[in-house]
Motif scaffolding. Sequence first.
Motif, PDB file in Angstrom:
ATOM      1  N   UNK A  75       0.304 107.764  47.884  1.00  0.00           N
ATOM      2  CA  UNK A  75       1.048 107.518  49.010  1.00  0.00           C
ATOM      3  C   UNK A  75       1.929 105.920  49.070  1.00  0.00           C
ATOM      4  N   UNK A  76       3.012 106.204  50.335  1.00  0.00           N
ATOM      5  CA  UNK A  76       4.431 105.497  50.660  1.00  0.00           C
ATOM      6  C   UNK A  76       4.011 104.859  51.099  1.00  0.00           C
ATOM      7  N   UNK A  77       4.393 103.506  50.957  1.00  0.00           N
ATOM      8  CA  UNK A  77       4.928 102.332  52.353  1.00  0.00           C
ATOM      9  C   UNK A  77       5.470 101.922  52.536  1.00  0.00           C
ATOM     10  N   UNK A  78       6.407 101.473  53.868  1.00  0.00           N
ATOM     11  CA  UNK A  78       7.862 100.651  53.752  1.00  0.00           C
ATOM     12  C   UNK A  78       7.573  99.542  55.144  1.00  0.00           C
ATOM     13  N   UNK A  79       7.401  98.056  54.609  1.00  0.00           N
ATOM     14  CA  UNK A  79       6.965  97.359  55.561  1.00  0.00           C
ATOM     15  C   UNK A  79       7.983  96.144  55.722  1.00  0.00           C
ATOM     16  N   UNK A  80       8.276  96.144  56.959  1.00  0.00           N
ATOM     17  CA  UNK A  80       9.591  95.238  57.382  1.00  0.00           C
ATOM     18  C   UNK A  80       8.863  94.413  58.111  1.00  0.00           C
ATOM     19  N   UNK A  81       8.797  93.001  57.467  1.00  0.00           N
ATOM     20  CA  UNK A  81       8.412  91.933  58.562  1.00  0.00           C
ATOM     21  C   UNK A  81       7.316  91.105  58.382  1.00  0.00           C
ATOM     22  N   UNK A  82       6.603  90.477  58.945  1.00  0.00           N
ATOM     23  CA  UNK A  82       5.057  90.168  58.509  1.00  0.00           C
ATOM     24  C   UNK A  82       3.803  89.572  59.880  1.00  0.00           C
ATOM     25  N   UNK A  83       2.445  90.276  58.757  1.00  0.00           N
ATOM     26  CA  UNK A  83       1.643  89.697  59.278  1.00  0.00           C
ATOM     27  C   UNK A  83       0.211  88.862  59.635  1.00  0.00           C
ATOM     28  N   UNK A  84       0.246  87.697  60.839  1.00  0.00           N
ATOM     29  CA  UNK A  84       0.095  86.692  60.564  1.00  0.00           C
ATOM     30  C   UNK A  84      -1.343  86.223  60.096  1.00  0.00           C
ATOM     31  N   UNK A  85      -2.016  87.629  60.214  1.00  0.00           N
ATOM     32  CA  UNK A  85      -4.190  87.059  60.120  1.00  0.00           C
ATOM     33  C   UNK A  85      -3.753  87.637  58.791  1.00  0.00           C
ATOM     34  N   UNK A  86      -2.578  88.464  58.142  1.00  0.00           N
ATOM     35  CA  UNK A  86      -2.461  88.906  56.959  1.00  0.00           C
ATOM     36  C   UNK A  86      -4.567  88.291  55.805  1.00  0.00           C
ATOM     37  N   UNK A  87      -4.294  87.127  55.935  1.00  0.00           N
ATOM     38  CA  UNK A  87      -5.811  86.832  55.106  1.00  0.00           C
ATOM     39  C   UNK A  87      -7.494  86.848  55.549  1.00  0.00           C
ATOM     40  N   UNK A  88      -7.191  87.278  56.885  1.00  0.00           N
ATOM     41  CA  UNK A  88      -8.251  87.960  57.107  1.00  0.00           C
ATOM     42  C   UNK A  88      -8.353  89.272  57.334  1.00  0.00           C
ATOM     43  N   UNK A  89      -7.430  90.239  57.892  1.00  0.00           N
ATOM     44  CA  UNK A  89      -7.281  91.708  56.868  1.00  0.00           C
ATOM     45  C   UNK A  89      -7.414  91.758  55.236  1.00  0.00           C
ATOM     46  N   UNK A  90      -7.458  90.663  54.429  1.00  0.00           N
ATOM     47  CA  UNK A  90      -7.245  90.349  53.322  1.00  0.00           C
ATOM     48  C   UNK A  90      -8.736  90.775  53.169  1.00  0.00           C
ATOM     49  N   UNK A  91      -9.402  90.439  53.919  1.00  0.00           N
ATOM     50  CA  UNK A  91     -11.252  89.230  53.757  1.00  0.00           C
ATOM     51  C   UNK A  91     -11.334  90.686  54.593  1.00  0.00           C
ATOM     52  N   UNK A  92     -11.511  90.954  55.990  1.00  0.00           N
ATOM     53  CA  UNK A  92     -12.098  92.776  56.105  1.00  0.00           C
ATOM     54  C   UNK A  92     -12.594  93.585  55.041  1.00  0.00           C
TER      55      UNK A  92
END
Length: 252
Positions: A75-92
Amino acid sequence: MLAVFENSIGKPPEELRLPSTYSQTSKTREEIARKFQSSWPESTFYNFSNGNCMALSHENETPLHPRSIVVMDDVFSIFIGNLENICDLRRHYGLCRLTTEAMLVIEMYKVLRDRAPYPSDQVIKDFVGKFAFILFDAKYGTLFAARDRDGSVHFQLGMSADGSLVCSDDPNIISEACGRSSAVFPPGCFFKNGNGLVSFDHPFNKVRAVAHEDDDGHISVIIFKVDLYTRIPSIPRTGSSANWADTAMIGE
């Protein structure tokens, strides 16, 4: 960022054909790949079968819009930018604190593909931040792309001379690859192969193309917008937990 996929995988919106009569610069998949490599020789490049490809360059990268590319389990993923709630998403999703945005997209995809077939709009609308990303599952042929609600990261899609889908954050690449058969990727939307553009905030409303003409009466620009006055009667789902291309994150 660049993603080029043949029509059978990434069928572009049909409305992009409208200005093609007046476009003389569109190119084939192979020509687009060569152009990107010549423009960004230090880029990370992945070639797939039939001339399909994904690529990313870190040249002129800014702290506000960092770029990353990750490959995990085909699975290949390209991401540009930032997620402000990445900490919440990691925990989820039960992920470690070192998980980046590009890794998060893949892990989220794998969880939903294999264990929790939720519609994609319910997942992407939880993303808070400034971003654009492209994901491709080489095993299942699943292609998925999205852009944040505010359109903070420049992102475009187009149709090449051979009918392939082209996505990039580089307007020069899009212009040379697709000519006038291109458009800005609509904010707050995602693209799924087989279903086209869908709003993740208004999944039951159709994303329509609005054509703008030049002084000669020729279609010069296509703009995709969510039609809040037209609702889609229903969103069909399939029940296969083994094929996330028809369920899960990319929805129908």
